[in-house]
Design a protein around this motif. Structure first.
Motif, PDB file in Angstrom:
ATOM      1  N   UNK A 175      15.889  -0.254  -6.651  1.00 15.22           N
ATOM      2  CA  UNK A 175      15.090  -1.330  -5.997  1.00 15.22           C
ATOM      3  C   UNK A 175      15.378  -1.287  -4.441  1.00 15.22           C
ATOM      4  N   UNK A 176      16.619  -1.298  -4.017  1.00 12.66           N
ATOM      5  CA  UNK A 176      16.596  -1.291  -2.584  1.00 12.66           C
ATOM      6  C   UNK A 176      16.207   0.069  -2.112  1.00 12.66           C
ATOM      7  N   UNK A 177      16.492   1.253  -2.501  1.00 13.99           N
ATOM      8  CA  UNK A 177      16.137   2.495  -2.025  1.00 13.99           C
ATOM      9  C   UNK A 177      14.780   2.603  -1.902  1.00 13.99           C
ATOM     10  N   UNK A 178      14.053   2.421  -3.035  1.00  8.60           N
ATOM     11  CA  UNK A 178      12.652   2.269  -3.044  1.00  8.60           C
ATOM     12  C   UNK A 178      11.727   1.437  -2.037  1.00  8.60           C
ATOM     13  N   UNK A 179      12.426   0.058  -1.948  1.00  4.44           N
ATOM     14  CA  UNK A 179      11.592  -0.502  -0.919  1.00  4.44           C
ATOM     15  C   UNK A 179      11.842  -0.060   0.548  1.00  4.44           C
ATOM     16  N   UNK A 180      12.911   0.524   0.774  1.00  7.59           N
ATOM     17  CA  UNK A 180      13.296   1.082   2.108  1.00  7.59           C
ATOM     18  C   UNK A 180      12.390   2.415   2.307  1.00  7.59           C
ATOM     19  N   UNK A 181      12.249   3.235   1.341  1.00  9.56           N
ATOM     20  CA  UNK A 181      11.622   4.358   1.510  1.00  9.56           C
ATOM     21  C   UNK A 181       9.994   4.120   1.506  1.00  9.56           C
ATOM     22  N   UNK A 182       9.529   3.038   0.823  1.00 10.16           N
ATOM     23  CA  UNK A 182       8.138   2.804   0.836  1.00 10.16           C
ATOM     24  C   UNK A 182       7.703   2.467   2.261  1.00 10.16           C
ATOM     25  N   UNK A 183       8.719   1.469   2.898  1.00 10.16           N
ATOM     26  CA  UNK A 183       8.298   0.861   4.359  1.00 10.16           C
ATOM     27  C   UNK A 183       8.319   2.052   5.224  1.00 10.16           C
ATOM     28  N   UNK A 184       9.340   2.954   5.290  1.00 10.24           N
ATOM     29  CA  UNK A 184       9.567   4.088   6.132  1.00 10.24           C
ATOM     30  C   UNK A 184       8.623   4.990   6.062  1.00 10.24           C
ATOM     31  N   UNK A 185       8.323   5.297   4.721  1.00 10.75           N
ATOM     32  CA  UNK A 185       7.307   6.451   4.560  1.00 10.75           C
ATOM     33  C   UNK A 185       5.681   6.032   4.943  1.00 10.75           C
ATOM     34  N   UNK A 186       5.334   4.727   4.683  1.00  7.84           N
ATOM     35  CA  UNK A 186       4.269   4.240   5.040  1.00  7.84           C
ATOM     36  C   UNK A 186       4.061   4.002   6.526  1.00  7.84           C
TER      37      UNK A 186
ATOM     38  N   UNK B  17       6.139   4.651  -7.767  1.00  2.00           N
ATOM     39  CA  UNK B  17       6.579   5.514  -8.883  1.00  2.00           C
ATOM     40  C   UNK B  17       7.389   6.939  -8.792  1.00  2.00           C
ATOM     41  N   UNK B  18       7.076   7.602  -7.845  1.00  2.00           N
ATOM     42  CA  UNK B  18       7.674   8.893  -7.228  1.00  2.00           C
ATOM     43  C   UNK B  18       9.181   8.392  -6.900  1.00  2.00           C
ATOM     44  N   UNK B  19       9.262   7.578  -6.052  1.00  2.00           N
ATOM     45  CA  UNK B  19      10.542   7.091  -5.466  1.00  2.00           C
ATOM     46  C   UNK B  19      11.374   6.492  -6.569  1.00  2.00           C
ATOM     47  N   UNK B  20      10.943   5.688  -7.423  1.00  2.00           N
ATOM     48  CA  UNK B  20      11.864   4.875  -8.232  1.00  2.00           C
ATOM     49  C   UNK B  20      12.256   5.729  -9.081  1.00  2.00           C
ATOM     50  N   UNK B  21      11.426   6.716  -9.742  1.00  2.00           N
ATOM     51  CA  UNK B  21      11.781   7.827 -10.712  1.00  2.00           C
ATOM     52  C   UNK B  21      12.984   8.631 -10.134  1.00  2.00           C
TER      53      UNK B  21
END
Length: 307
Positions: free
Chosen positions: A98-109, A216-220
């Motif tokens: 959950x934490x990694x996906x949230x951070x990744x989505x924010x930075x990637x976006x 989905x990509x990041x969470x998996x």
């Protein structure tokens, strides 16, 4: 002009479309056979693992378990689910994902939105730096030295930060943002919105498909990741469940090496331990995926087509 209902003149028939050629029908048949074969090949290992998780060890060793459980039992499920370390590692996986996906989505976006602006100075250099990391990395030892020197070993940040931005996902989101009408952002600027509010209130609501796909990509990816935690963590209560599963597989040659086995009666369940843990580990992803799958194809296609 009126039409006599008793008239024997038949109305003109609607012209029919062209009939499918024999070659096209043959292509459809071959395509259907190939797709069915792909589905069978894909589903067989999953169904087999589920069947093994509910089967008796003797049938598994004899190779008699295929798609249907033999000697149905729930003993191994009880053993694994009664192990407190399994649930500790499972909780760690949920938190890390959950934490990694949230951070990744924010930075990637944010990074993708910036790179989508063609008027940005140095845009080519920023894209080049990102693409360069797709093909070249610093190496295992330098990465380990860096993480250790930053004091992130045995912390969640050792799992979350090193892989926070996936360049493929970044490029997909960049292409998607480039295809959005410029007039929308110009209208937002006229209304007094700054860059950040334009992204939050105009761009992101129109980007649900690609954002859901990236989630989905990041969470998996983070859910299935085990090597990063295995490398940077040495405390058992900090490891994710994938490392727990890895340890089971590594010790599968000797039932006595599996931590949850305590006596001779429990040794009988050793052959199904891996299958049970695999089922319990993959179950959350299998449950979440159907709700995000409808965004999957549209998100990738929208981000892959350049206007």
């Amino acid at each position: 002009m009126t039409v006599d209902p008793t008239s024997t003149v038949k109305p003109a028939l609607r012209p029919r479309g062209p009939r499918a050629t024999r070659g096209y029908r043959a292509f459809q048949a071959v395509n259907a056979v190939i797709l069915v074969a792909v589905v069978v090949v894909t589903l067989y290992p999953i169904v087999n693992i589920v069947a093994r998780s509910f089967s008796d060890e003797a049938y598994i060793i004899a190779g008699e378990v295929t798609l249907v459980p033999r000697g149905f039992n729930l003993t191994t499920y009880h053993l694994v689910m009664s192990d407190s370390m399994f649930w500790t590692n499972y909780r760690n996986t949920v938190v890390y994902t959950v934490v990694a996906t949230f951070i990744s989505i924010v930075l990637t976006t944010c990074y993708a939105y910036v790179l989508s602006k063609k008027q940005l100075r140095g845009r080519g250099a920023l894209v080049g730096i990102a693409v360069f990391t797709m093909f070249f990395t610093g190496g295992l030892i330098p990465n380990y030295v860096l993480i250790s020197s930053l004091g992130m070993t045995n912390t969640i940040w050792a799992v979350v930060l090193p892989n926070a931005i996936n360049v493929f996902n970044l490029l997909v989101m960049k292409a998607f943002f480039e295809n959005l009408p410029v007039e929308l952002e110009e209208a937002a600027a006229v209304d007094g919105l700054n860059t950040y509010m334009t992204l939050l209130r105009v761009v992101l609501p129109l980007s649900k498909a690609v954002v859901a796909t990236m989630v989905l990509f990041y969470a998996v990816s983070f859910w299935n990741s085990w090597f990063t935690a295995f490398l940077y963590m040495d405390q058992q209560d900090l490891l994710p469940v994938t490392v727990y599963l890895r340890n089971l597989i590594a010790g599968a040659t000797s039932a006595q090496n599996v931590g949850v086995i305590a006596d001779a009666d429990e040794v009988q369940a050793a052959a199904t331990l891996q299958a049970v843990t695999i089922v319990l580990t993959t179950l959350p992803i299998l449950l979440v995926y159907p709700f995000i799958q409808r965004y999957f194809v549209s998100g990738v296609m929208l981000g892959a087509v350049k206007g």
